[in-house]
Design a protein around this motif. Sequence first.
Motif, PDB file in Angstrom:
ATOM      1  N   THR A   1       2.029 -24.938 -49.884  1.00  0.00           N
ATOM      2  CA  THR A   1       2.081 -23.957 -50.956  1.00  0.00           C
ATOM      3  C   THR A   1       3.101 -24.399 -51.991  1.00  0.00           C
ATOM      4  O   THR A   1       4.084 -25.075 -51.666  1.00  0.00           O
ATOM      5  CB  THR A   1       2.460 -22.561 -50.424  1.00  0.00           C
ATOM      6  N   ASP A   2       2.876 -24.017 -53.232  1.00  0.00           N
ATOM      7  CA  ASP A   2       3.838 -24.291 -54.299  1.00  0.00           C
ATOM      8  C   ASP A   2       4.810 -23.134 -54.476  1.00  0.00           C
ATOM      9  O   ASP A   2       5.765 -23.239 -55.239  1.00  0.00           O
ATOM     10  CB  ASP A   2       3.097 -24.537 -55.623  1.00  0.00           C
ATOM     11  N   GLU A   3       4.581 -22.028 -53.775  1.00  0.00           N
ATOM     12  CA  GLU A   3       5.414 -20.844 -53.909  1.00  0.00           C
ATOM     13  C   GLU A   3       6.641 -20.945 -53.001  1.00  0.00           C
ATOM     14  O   GLU A   3       6.598 -21.584 -51.948  1.00  0.00           O
ATOM     15  CB  GLU A   3       4.617 -19.594 -53.545  1.00  0.00           C
ATOM     16  N   PRO A   4       7.754 -20.302 -53.384  1.00  0.00           N
ATOM     17  CA  PRO A   4       8.943 -20.299 -52.521  1.00  0.00           C
ATOM     18  C   PRO A   4       8.631 -19.609 -51.193  1.00  0.00           C
ATOM     19  O   PRO A   4       7.971 -18.571 -51.163  1.00  0.00           O
ATOM     20  CB  PRO A   4       9.969 -19.490 -53.325  1.00  0.00           C
TER      21      PRO A   4
ATOM     22  N   GLU B   1       0.219 -14.540 -42.683  1.00  0.00           N
ATOM     23  CA  GLU B   1      -1.222 -14.581 -42.949  1.00  0.00           C
ATOM     24  C   GLU B   1      -1.514 -14.505 -44.440  1.00  0.00           C
ATOM     25  O   GLU B   1      -2.451 -15.160 -44.934  1.00  0.00           O
ATOM     26  CB  GLU B   1      -1.923 -13.446 -42.203  1.00  0.00           C
ATOM     27  N   LEU B   2      -0.738 -13.712 -45.165  1.00  0.00           N
ATOM     28  CA  LEU B   2      -0.928 -13.626 -46.618  1.00  0.00           C
ATOM     29  C   LEU B   2      -0.596 -14.967 -47.271  1.00  0.00           C
ATOM     30  O   LEU B   2      -1.335 -15.451 -48.147  1.00  0.00           O
ATOM     31  CB  LEU B   2      -0.046 -12.528 -47.194  1.00  0.00           C
ATOM     32  N   THR B   3       0.493 -15.579 -46.838  1.00  0.00           N
ATOM     33  CA  THR B   3       0.874 -16.884 -47.384  1.00  0.00           C
ATOM     34  C   THR B   3      -0.148 -17.946 -47.014  1.00  0.00           C
ATOM     35  O   THR B   3      -0.503 -18.803 -47.835  1.00  0.00           O
ATOM     36  CB  THR B   3       2.265 -17.285 -46.858  1.00  0.00           C
ATOM     37  N   TRP B   4      -0.645 -17.890 -45.787  1.00  0.00           N
ATOM     38  CA  TRP B   4      -1.660 -18.849 -45.326  1.00  0.00           C
ATOM     39  C   TRP B   4      -2.914 -18.753 -46.190  1.00  0.00           C
ATOM     40  O   TRP B   4      -3.483 -19.769 -46.610  1.00  0.00           O
ATOM     41  CB  TRP B   4      -1.993 -18.575 -43.866  1.00  0.00           C
ATOM     42  N   ALA B   5      -3.333 -17.528 -46.464  1.00  0.00           N
ATOM     43  CA  ALA B   5      -4.555 -17.318 -47.252  1.00  0.00           C
ATOM     44  C   ALA B   5      -4.397 -17.871 -48.675  1.00  0.00           C
ATOM     45  O   ALA B   5      -5.373 -18.314 -49.282  1.00  0.00           O
ATOM     46  CB  ALA B   5      -4.900 -15.832 -47.297  1.00  0.00           C
ATOM     47  N   GLY B   6      -3.169 -17.853 -49.198  1.00  0.00           N
ATOM     48  CA  GLY B   6      -2.945 -18.338 -50.552  1.00  0.00           C
ATOM     49  C   GLY B   6      -2.545 -19.797 -50.633  1.00  0.00           C
ATOM     50  O   GLY B   6      -2.268 -20.296 -51.730  1.00  0.00           O
ATOM     51  N   SER B   7      -2.499 -20.485 -49.492  1.00  0.00           N
ATOM     52  CA  SER B   7      -2.097 -21.886 -49.466  1.00  0.00           C
ATOM     53  C   SER B   7      -3.325 -22.781 -49.444  1.00  0.00           C
ATOM     54  O   SER B   7      -4.437 -22.330 -49.193  1.00  0.00           O
ATOM     55  CB  SER B   7      -1.218 -22.161 -48.230  1.00  0.00           C
ATOM     56  N   ARG B   8      -3.112 -24.057 -49.670  1.00  0.00           N
ATOM     57  CA  ARG B   8      -4.225 -25.005 -49.676  1.00  0.00           C
ATOM     58  C   ARG B   8      -4.141 -25.919 -48.456  1.00  0.00           C
ATOM     59  O   ARG B   8      -3.070 -26.155 -47.906  1.00  0.00           O
ATOM     60  CB  ARG B   8      -4.240 -25.837 -50.957  1.00  0.00           C
TER      61      ARG B   8
END
Length: 241
Positions: free
Chosen positions: A114-117, A159-166
């Motif tokens: 992810t590019d997010e912190p 799970e939210l971070t996983w869904a938004g990651s590549r």
Amino acid sequence: MDENVSLARLTHRLEEVVSELRGVPVDVERLTDGELILRQVAHALGTSDELRAMYPTGTPEVGRRGSKNMPDLLDALRRGMRVRLITHASMLDDPVKAGRLREMHAAGALCRVTDEPIQQLLVFDRSVAFLRMTPVDHAPGALLIRQQSLIAAFVDLFELTWAGSREATEPAYRLTPREHEVLALIAEGRSNSAVARALSITEAAVGKHVAGVFAKLGLPTTEDDNRRVLAVLAYLRGSVQ
């Protein structure tokens, strides 16, 4: 699902957890002894069936070899532990760290970037979690959490971070702009001296950039493989960023 809606739901979930915990003893332990933290993590690695992990930067501590006191994630993977790992995309900039991710993926871990912190977090079997005490890379100390409402909230966050990651099952190799230029010219069939003339740099500098490309692509020196050809093939396949 809209990202803002997902974040709103997560925020609401965290607020619910905080409300539930008012006046209730919370099973959270503050650990400042590094060796104790390692022993606790090693025990969880040896006894758990599932791990959700997030790492902001650096090689995952639970997955690093080279220290007799360091629990090894690869050993847990080999015994069948299910692992999902989210790392910050900057980890792909380092060939050693990117290579470690590929090694863990080859052993069975599912990896995303992810590019997010993100904050360093380990959740074992939805029963125990380790959270870095302060949101600073390599900061000492951790919170050992067994409170189920908090763990459920951390799982929701993961799970939210996983869904938004590549996906990072085949990590893109992040070259510097100069390394891109060098590799593009090599792909045209040019020698190091020709690349140096085209870019107005020294041949020694070209050699350093070529070595960096080989390292990031995980291309060791062997008698059987031509690393320049393999690097060009990776470039032409579009697996180099």
